[in-house]
Design a protein around this motif. Structure first.
Motif, PDB file in Angstrom:
ATOM      1  N   ASP A 650      -0.263   0.506  -2.085  1.00  0.00           N
ATOM      2  CA  ASP A 650       0.889   0.818  -2.933  1.00  0.00           C
ATOM      3  C   ASP A 650       0.530   0.359  -4.343  1.00  0.00           C
ATOM      4  O   ASP A 650       0.507  -0.841  -4.617  1.00  0.00           O
ATOM      5  CB  ASP A 650       2.110   0.048  -2.400  1.00  0.00           C
ATOM      6  CG  ASP A 650       3.338   0.247  -3.284  1.00  0.00           C
ATOM      7  OD1 ASP A 650       3.206   0.873  -4.355  1.00  0.00           O
ATOM      8  OD2 ASP A 650       4.414  -0.230  -2.886  1.00  0.00           O
ATOM      9  N   PRO A 651       0.209   1.294  -5.240  1.00  0.00           N
ATOM     10  CA  PRO A 651      -0.285   0.868  -6.555  1.00  0.00           C
ATOM     11  C   PRO A 651       0.776   0.147  -7.374  1.00  0.00           C
ATOM     12  O   PRO A 651       0.442  -0.593  -8.294  1.00  0.00           O
ATOM     13  CB  PRO A 651      -0.711   2.178  -7.222  1.00  0.00           C
ATOM     14  CG  PRO A 651      -0.007   3.256  -6.484  1.00  0.00           C
ATOM     15  CD  PRO A 651       0.267   2.758  -5.105  1.00  0.00           C
ATOM     16  N   GLU A 652       2.039   0.339  -7.033  1.00  0.00           N
ATOM     17  CA  GLU A 652       3.103  -0.344  -7.779  1.00  0.00           C
ATOM     18  C   GLU A 652       3.107  -1.850  -7.528  1.00  0.00           C
ATOM     19  O   GLU A 652       3.424  -2.638  -8.404  1.00  0.00           O
ATOM     20  CB  GLU A 652       4.467   0.216  -7.353  1.00  0.00           C
ATOM     21  CG  GLU A 652       4.934   1.354  -8.223  1.00  0.00           C
ATOM     22  CD  GLU A 652       6.386   1.693  -7.942  1.00  0.00           C
ATOM     23  OE1 GLU A 652       7.001   2.302  -8.810  1.00  0.00           O
ATOM     24  OE2 GLU A 652       6.915   1.342  -6.863  1.00  0.00           O
ATOM     25  N   THR A 653       2.800  -2.240  -6.293  1.00  0.00           N
ATOM     26  CA  THR A 653       2.890  -3.652  -5.926  1.00  0.00           C
ATOM     27  C   THR A 653       1.528  -4.260  -5.599  1.00  0.00           C
ATOM     28  O   THR A 653       1.393  -5.481  -5.577  1.00  0.00           O
ATOM     29  CB  THR A 653       3.761  -3.829  -4.673  1.00  0.00           C
ATOM     30  OG1 THR A 653       3.174  -3.078  -3.619  1.00  0.00           O
ATOM     31  CG2 THR A 653       5.188  -3.379  -4.927  1.00  0.00           C
ATOM     32  N   GLY A 654       0.543  -3.433  -5.314  1.00  0.00           N
ATOM     33  CA  GLY A 654      -0.762  -3.951  -4.906  1.00  0.00           C
ATOM     34  C   GLY A 654      -0.859  -4.251  -3.423  1.00  0.00           C
ATOM     35  O   GLY A 654      -1.873  -4.780  -2.966  1.00  0.00           O
ATOM     36  N   VAL A 655       0.168  -3.919  -2.680  1.00  0.00           N
ATOM     37  CA  VAL A 655       0.136  -4.219  -1.243  1.00  0.00           C
ATOM     38  C   VAL A 655      -0.810  -3.248  -0.526  1.00  0.00           C
ATOM     39  O   VAL A 655      -0.732  -2.033  -0.720  1.00  0.00           O
ATOM     40  CB  VAL A 655       1.546  -4.124  -0.631  1.00  0.00           C
ATOM     41  CG1 VAL A 655       1.479  -4.140   0.894  1.00  0.00           C
ATOM     42  CG2 VAL A 655       2.401  -5.280  -1.133  1.00  0.00           C
ATOM     43  N   GLY A 713      -2.517 -18.204   3.364  1.00  0.00           N
ATOM     44  CA  GLY A 713      -1.991 -16.996   4.003  1.00  0.00           C
ATOM     45  C   GLY A 713      -2.699 -16.675   5.304  1.00  0.00           C
ATOM     46  O   GLY A 713      -3.855 -16.293   5.306  1.00  0.00           O
ATOM     47  N   ASP A 719       0.978  -7.599   9.965  1.00  0.00           N
ATOM     48  CA  ASP A 719      -0.041  -7.222   8.988  1.00  0.00           C
ATOM     49  C   ASP A 719      -1.087  -6.298   9.616  1.00  0.00           C
ATOM     50  O   ASP A 719      -1.966  -5.804   8.913  1.00  0.00           O
ATOM     51  CB  ASP A 719      -0.781  -8.474   8.470  1.00  0.00           C
ATOM     52  CG  ASP A 719       0.112  -9.351   7.612  1.00  0.00           C
ATOM     53  OD1 ASP A 719       0.863  -8.793   6.802  1.00  0.00           O
ATOM     54  OD2 ASP A 719       0.055 -10.585   7.768  1.00  0.00           O
ATOM     55  N   PRO A 773      -2.130  -8.985  -2.750  1.00  0.00           N
ATOM     56  CA  PRO A 773      -1.426  -7.973  -3.551  1.00  0.00           C
ATOM     57  C   PRO A 773      -1.682  -8.127  -5.045  1.00  0.00           C
ATOM     58  O   PRO A 773      -1.921  -7.141  -5.738  1.00  0.00           O
ATOM     59  CB  PRO A 773       0.043  -8.220  -3.193  1.00  0.00           C
ATOM     60  CG  PRO A 773      -0.002  -8.749  -1.792  1.00  0.00           C
ATOM     61  CD  PRO A 773      -1.242  -9.604  -1.739  1.00  0.00           C
ATOM     62  N   GLN A 774      -1.674  -9.380  -5.537  1.00  0.00           N
ATOM     63  CA  GLN A 774      -1.912  -9.563  -6.972  1.00  0.00           C
ATOM     64  C   GLN A 774      -3.308  -9.084  -7.358  1.00  0.00           C
ATOM     65  O   GLN A 774      -3.486  -8.405  -8.374  1.00  0.00           O
ATOM     66  CB  GLN A 774      -1.746 -11.019  -7.377  1.00  0.00           C
ATOM     67  CG  GLN A 774      -2.133 -11.250  -8.828  1.00  0.00           C
ATOM     68  CD  GLN A 774      -1.763 -12.617  -9.339  1.00  0.00           C
ATOM     69  OE1 GLN A 774      -0.829 -12.766 -10.096  1.00  0.00           O
ATOM     70  NE2 GLN A 774      -2.479 -13.628  -8.891  1.00  0.00           N
ATOM     71  N   TRP A 777      -3.366  -5.333  -7.248  1.00  0.00           N
ATOM     72  CA  TRP A 777      -2.581  -4.789  -8.362  1.00  0.00           C
ATOM     73  C   TRP A 777      -3.383  -4.850  -9.674  1.00  0.00           C
ATOM     74  O   TRP A 777      -3.411  -3.895 -10.442  1.00  0.00           O
ATOM     75  CB  TRP A 777      -1.259  -5.562  -8.497  1.00  0.00           C
ATOM     76  CG  TRP A 777      -0.422  -5.094  -9.640  1.00  0.00           C
ATOM     77  CD1 TRP A 777       0.278  -3.924  -9.727  1.00  0.00           C
ATOM     78  CD2 TRP A 777      -0.218  -5.784 -10.882  1.00  0.00           C
ATOM     79  NE1 TRP A 777       0.915  -3.844 -10.950  1.00  0.00           N
ATOM     80  CE2 TRP A 777       0.623  -4.973 -11.673  1.00  0.00           C
ATOM     81  CE3 TRP A 777      -0.663  -6.998 -11.397  1.00  0.00           C
ATOM     82  CZ2 TRP A 777       1.039  -5.350 -12.952  1.00  0.00           C
ATOM     83  CZ3 TRP A 777      -0.255  -7.371 -12.669  1.00  0.00           C
ATOM     84  CH2 TRP A 777       0.589  -6.560 -13.434  1.00  0.00           C
TER      85      TRP A 777
ATOM     86  N   ALA B 180       1.738 -15.764   1.611  1.00  0.00           N
ATOM     87  CA  ALA B 180       1.524 -16.873   2.550  1.00  0.00           C
ATOM     88  C   ALA B 180       2.835 -17.302   3.203  1.00  0.00           C
ATOM     89  O   ALA B 180       3.002 -17.218   4.412  1.00  0.00           O
ATOM     90  CB  ALA B 180       0.876 -18.053   1.836  1.00  0.00           C
ATOM     91  N   TYR B 248       2.544 -10.660 -13.380  1.00  0.00           N
ATOM     92  CA  TYR B 248       2.684  -9.900 -12.129  1.00  0.00           C
ATOM     93  C   TYR B 248       4.124 -10.005 -11.632  1.00  0.00           C
ATOM     94  O   TYR B 248       4.724  -9.013 -11.189  1.00  0.00           O
ATOM     95  CB  TYR B 248       1.690 -10.455 -11.098  1.00  0.00           C
ATOM     96  CG  TYR B 248       1.687  -9.784  -9.753  1.00  0.00           C
ATOM     97  CD1 TYR B 248       1.659  -8.402  -9.628  1.00  0.00           C
ATOM     98  CD2 TYR B 248       1.678 -10.557  -8.591  1.00  0.00           C
ATOM     99  CE1 TYR B 248       1.623  -7.808  -8.366  1.00  0.00           C
ATOM    100  CE2 TYR B 248       1.638  -9.976  -7.331  1.00  0.00           C
ATOM    101  CZ  TYR B 248       1.619  -8.595  -7.223  1.00  0.00           C
ATOM    102  OH  TYR B 248       1.584  -8.008  -5.983  1.00  0.00           O
TER     103      TYR B 248
END
Lengths: 790, 267
Positions: A650-655, A713, A719, A773-774, A777, B180, B248
């Motif tokens: 998802d390019p909006e959130t980086g997920v 994480g 996931d 995600p960061q 992104w 996390a 972000y």
């Protein structure tokens, strides 16, 4: 094989699960001894400091305190330090610089969580209260934390034996041949990558209970170990707790290890030693924070790698330069992981004429690093599979075709880096995986994703590992301090049921089921009549334990050898009982028959006759039916396969969402497909964890910022997708069952599959693990223009 | 954990009295923050007053154009309440997204609101909906209640009794979880009631929940996802850590606001 319902190949449910899922497991913390006390460790809050003084007077006066011990007490009792059991030599032939590793600090602490003192009290709460009162006067030294600059001038010295913090500077392969190949190259691919540090996080934290019998002058240590005999050997021969025959090590039910419970740690050493010191049993159970701080971590490499390719797209050579972080001290097998478990796998599944690898390992003021699920092989696979992928993309070739072109196609195949691959079908696995993954339909799925504003990518990983560890003479010549055979004893009882004593250790692998399947099938008896005994040095003759996907290939092979002997003896008993020549005895489906007659005896009757010994004399045959065997493999085994990961970003959130996961694995013979699939699922989950979630972060002062699940994480069920698995087994020639091993495959295969998929989706190669995600992104921002263009 | 004295309250009044009388006392209203910090010895209250058996603090009822939720109502009870699902489905969805099943069955709305964790979900819901927090002493508007990280308007001896939610015609909450912990890295709640539109952001701000005026203005003019698409939240005053930089987070505020509006206007 007989009784296919439960024998080899049957996907039966695990025998041990009844006790685990009904809360009847027997873990170290479930064991309590009369008069038991509780240990709490005083740990260093500093990454690097001299200890000026430890003042325990106030702590000693606290209620319930039984004893407070420090490194000085260990030294007074002549208890030695922890050891690293694999000697690596520098390029110049000199031995590695192994710094002392005391179980309790000897004047200096080297990472946050390092062991300074132990407080033993009547209750855990009292031990904790008193531990807070131990006053330690530290002289804080600059911490060496950053791997890249750990050897720079003036950063400080962690161990005096290694003034510039280098443990060793090692290499493997033919440098000249590799240089020559690079000169001929049409194309050279260069990548720089980090293999991120991971915290193993087994569900059960480490624990130990030391007990001392003054009457017998003998010790018992209950501990969370993957290899209790190896622990006893090290605690006896090197650390000097007690002679082997005066030390019993019991590793009862163990809730996951992933490598982290192979090693002999400070805490268990202290608990068993202190039990005699204070004259009471001493128990310690790590809390989760202690696990984060002081368990052996995994991975942590920085690598620059290059691949030379000719005009046809054939790989000519690989050149690798790696710096590996070993942390503050050398853990039990730390030196083997970035060397012999790493560089020999740099040939991947490919026919590569020349390889040269240089590995420099360093000390830092961080937790020790050792083997973690895959151990060196995930690091090698990440290097090779990223190199291959990037090379194919740079040369405008289809990554799968590029792999197919370069795969090894004939076996045996000698690589330029030690290994002799003995059996496989790499191209077959690739084709099977492509079909299962519907690679042909990927283009359409990518367009569908694009219509929804999403980026879809597909990544391959063609991994290989060296398992079934290992031929003892081979590893001995490479520096191992032990042999890596396995032993087994098959005890047939007079009533025909069977106990198998194995040196393998089950901490989640399901040996009580798979080993019993082998025995039940072979002897033609119900599986309920077979029990597997492991994890106790007083019960099991000896064993090297479970790691390196070795329990099937090596541990079960020892059982096969013992079963051969049992069957041979039983044939003799049957022949004597049925008054036939031994050569006329057939054994099938649990029955001994005499050729050409209707005479027969069931296995149970033969067992009874072997013990009653009425039908033969002592001159003819020894009574009893019990045999032992040791098995030493003739080669490593080489599990290999192809994993295909398909992601949608998802390019909006980086997920990054994993949409599909396909794996076709060659594990050789599969004993229980259900258990093997479970191993693959868990391995992929851990590999995806490394690729997407798990990052271990120390700050510049050496404080672990990711010391809890709030910040570290872990991958979770949601996931991960449902997996599509296939098997393409070719029998391993180096053991009688043809087993290759499956325990580490998923964790080895997964990281490059994920990163190759993400970089495919992004259209550029700049993404590090974990691809959070960061991070994704930020990577998406780099290609914002090309999205706009679409 | 250090030693402490445990009290089981049987009525709100008794709990309030104990809170005043007992030295260094804390209310236990689910304990998902309090107990872990006590176990890590980061908190060491001398007295714990357990509200778990105070029946009068539990329950959900419709009163006129409001939903009134007792302080000791669990997240699972809010999520599964037919009344909440019918009148404020977005609030039921918010509660359904808190933590995991164990957390949702022990954690309570009063506990979460009184704790005011800067990454908690409820503060955004309360502020966006313009809820009123009713304590044993007074009524406090949500805008005045949340006063920064873990800080609230609650005074000495004051405890939350119930929370009154005005029923909005449109309400939704969209959360981007921390990879996390899965707390809100950024959570945005949007509510429309008549001509009034309120947008509240949790997880991102250095001082906890805050309202996003630009988005309120844009959505007040036209309540559609398009209205917030072009907006950019400022990174000033936002948290930055290893999981997400302030930039972000600022970007995610826009994305989550858009998704919350889409969810609010879906039916």
């Amino acid at each position: 094989m007989t009784t296919p319902a439960t024998g080899v190949g049957a996907p039966i449910r695990r025998k041990e699960d009844h006790r685990f899922i009904t809360g009847k497991g027997n873990y170290t913390d479930d064991i309590n001894r009369p008069g038991q006390t509780y240990a709490v460790f005083v740990r260093s809050p500093h990454a690097h400091a001299k200890i000026r003084k430890i003042d325990a007077a106030a702590a000693r006066a606290m209620p319930g305190v039984v004893g407070i011990l420090t490194g000085a007490d260990l030294a007074a009792d002549k208890v030695g330090g922890l050891i690293c059991g694999w000697m690596i030599h520098n390029k110049d032939g000199s031995p590695m610089s192994a710094g002392a590793h005391p179980a309790l600090a000897d004047g200096k602490v080297r990472y946050v969580g390092d062991h300074v003192a132990v407080v033993i009290a009547e209750s855990l709460a009292e031990a904790r209260d008193a531990a807070e009162k131990v006053a330690v006067d530290y002289e804080v030294l600059p911490a060496v934390v950053d791997l890249a600059s750990a050897t720079a001038k003036g950063v400080g010295t962690i161990h005096d034996v290694a003034p510039n913090n280098v443990v060793f500077d090692w290499h493997l392969g033919d440098k000249a041949a590799t240089e020559a190949a690079f000169k001929k190259a049409r194309h050279i691919t260069r990548i720089t990558l980090a293999n991120n540090r991971l915290v193993p996080n087994a569900m059960e934290p480490r624990a130990a209970l030391g007990d001392y019998d003054a009457g017998e002058d003998s010790f018992t240590l209950y501990t969370t170990s993957q290899n209790p005999h190896v622990a006893r050997l090290i605690l006896s021969a090197f650390i000097g707790i007690a002679p082997e025959h005066k030390l019993r090590v019991i590793a009862p039910d163990v809730g996951g290890g992933f490598g982290s419970k192979i090693y002999v740690y400070a805490e268990e050493t202290v608990c068993v030693w202190a039990a005699k010191r204070v004259g009471r049993p001493v128990k310690w159970v790590a809390d989760r924070t202690e696990e984060f701080l002081a368990v052996a971590h995994g991975r942590d490499h920085l690598t620059h790698a290059e691949m030379a390719v000719d005009e046809e797209g054939k790989i000519l050579a690989i050149r690798v330069k790696t710096r590996a972080n070993l942390g503050a001290y050398l853990s039990t097998f730390a030196s083997a992981v970035p060397t012999y478990l790493y560089a020999p796998l740099l040939s991947g599944q490919y026919d590569i004429p020349a390889i040269y690898a240089e590995v420099e390992t360093v000390y830092t003021n961080t937790a020790p690093v050792d083997a973690y699920r895959g151990a060196g092989r995930p690091e090698a696979t990440f290097v090779v599979e990223r190199l291959v992928e990037v090379a194919a993309r740079e040369m405008g070739q289809d990554p799968a075709k590029f792999r197919l072109k370069n795969f090894v196609k004939k076996w045996p195949h000698q690589t330029p880096v030690i290994m002799m691959y003995d059996a496989g079908d790499y191209a077959g696995s690739m084709r099977q995986a492509q079909k299962l993954a519907d690679v042909a339909g990927f283009g359409k799925r990518k367009r569908d994703s694009a219509r929804n504003g999403k980026l879809r990518g597909l990544g391959y990983s063609a991994y290989i590992e060296a398992c079934g560890i290992a031929p003892s003479s081979a590893v001995g010549s490479l520096g191992a301090g032990v042999g890596l055979w396995e032993s087994a004893e098959v005890r047939v009882n007079p009533t025909g049921n069977v106990e198998v004593l194995t040196g393998s250790h089950s901490h989640g692998q399901g040996h009580e089921t798979t080993f019993a399947q082998l025995v039940a099938g072979r002897l033609g008896i119900p599986i309920e009549q077979v029990s597997i005994v492991h994890g106790d040095t007083d019960k099991v003759q000896f064993g090297m334990g479970t790691y390196g996907s070795r329990s099937g290939a090596v541990g079960m092979s020892a059982i096969v050898k013992a079963l051969d002997k049992v069957e041979a003896k039983a044939r003799k008993v049957a022949a004597l009982c049925m008054e036939a020549a031994e050569g006329d005895i057939d054994f099938k489906d649990g029955k001994f028959t005499v050729k050409g007659t209707d005479k027969s005896m069931a296995f149970g009757e033969v067992a009874l006759q072997a013990y009653i010994a009425h039908k033969f004399t002592g001159q003819q045959l020894e009574p009893g039916l019990k045999e032992g065997a040791f098995f030493d493999p003739t080669n490593f085994t080489f599990p290999a396969g192809v994993h295909i990961c398909e992601v949608e970003i998802d390019p909006e959130t980086g997920v990054t969402k994993i949409e599909k996961w396909t794996a076709v694995d060659d594990f050789g013979t599969v004993i229980n497909p259900m258990i093997v699939e479970g191993q693959v699922h868990g391995g992929i989950a851990q590999g995806v964890g490394q690729a997407l979630h798990e990052g271990t972060v120390y700050d510049k002062n050496g404080q672990l910022l990711t010391a809890s699940f709030m910040d570290y994480g872990m991958p979770r069920a949601d996931d991960l997708p449902s997996y599509s698995l296939g098997f393409n087994g070719t029998a391993a020639p180096s053991n009688p069952l043809g087993i290759k091993g499956c325990g580490e495959a998923g964790a080895i295969a997964a990281p490059p599959a994920v990163i190759n998929a993400i970089t495919d989706a992004l259209g550029h190669e700049e993404i590090a693990m974990p691809a959070t995600p960061q991070a994704v992104w930020l990577a998406v921002q780099k290609m914002a223009k090309s999205i706009a263009a679409e | 954990m250090y030693e402490f004295k445990y009290h089981r309250a049987t009525s709100a009044r008794q709990a309030a009295n104990l809170l005043v009388k007992a030295d260094d006392a804390k209310l236990l209203a689910g304990g998902h923050t309090l107990l872990p910090t006590m176990k890590q010895r980061l908190a060491s209250p001398a007295n714990i007053i357990d509200l778990g058996k105070v029946a009068e603090l539990k329950g959900i009822e419709i009163k006129g154009k409001t939903i009134v939720i007792g302080a000791m109502t669990t997240h699972a009870e809010v999520a599964n309440s037919a009344a909440v699902q019918a009148h404020l489905p977005g609030l039921a969805a918010l509660a359904e997204g808190i933590g995991d099943p164990q957390v949702r069955h022990k954690g309570t709305i009063g506990g979460s609101v009184a704790n005011n964790d800067p990454s908690a979900d409820y503060p955004a819901g309360l502020v966006a909906l313009g809820a009123t927090i009713v304590t044993n002493k007074r009524k406090i508007a949500a805008d005045d209640f949340f006063q920064g990280m873990f800080a609230t308007a609650l005074g000495e001896g004051e405890m939350i009794v119930k929370i009154i939610f005005p029923i909005a015609s449109r309400f939704a909450y969209a959360k981007f979880p921390n990879p996390a912990s899965r707390y809100a890295l950024v959570g945005v709640a949007v509510a429309r009631k008549g001509a009034s539109v309120r947008v509240a952001v949790t997880g991102a701000g250095e001082n906890g929940v805050f309202r996003w005026a630009d988005a309120e203005k844009a959505l007040g003019a036209k309540f559609s996802a398009k209205s917030v698409e072009a907006l950019k939240a400022s990174a000033k005053g936002l948290n930055g850590d290893m999981h997400a930089s302030a930039d972000y987070r600022a970007h995610l505020i826009g994305v989550m606001a858009k998704r919350a509006v889409m969810a609010a206007t879906a039916k």
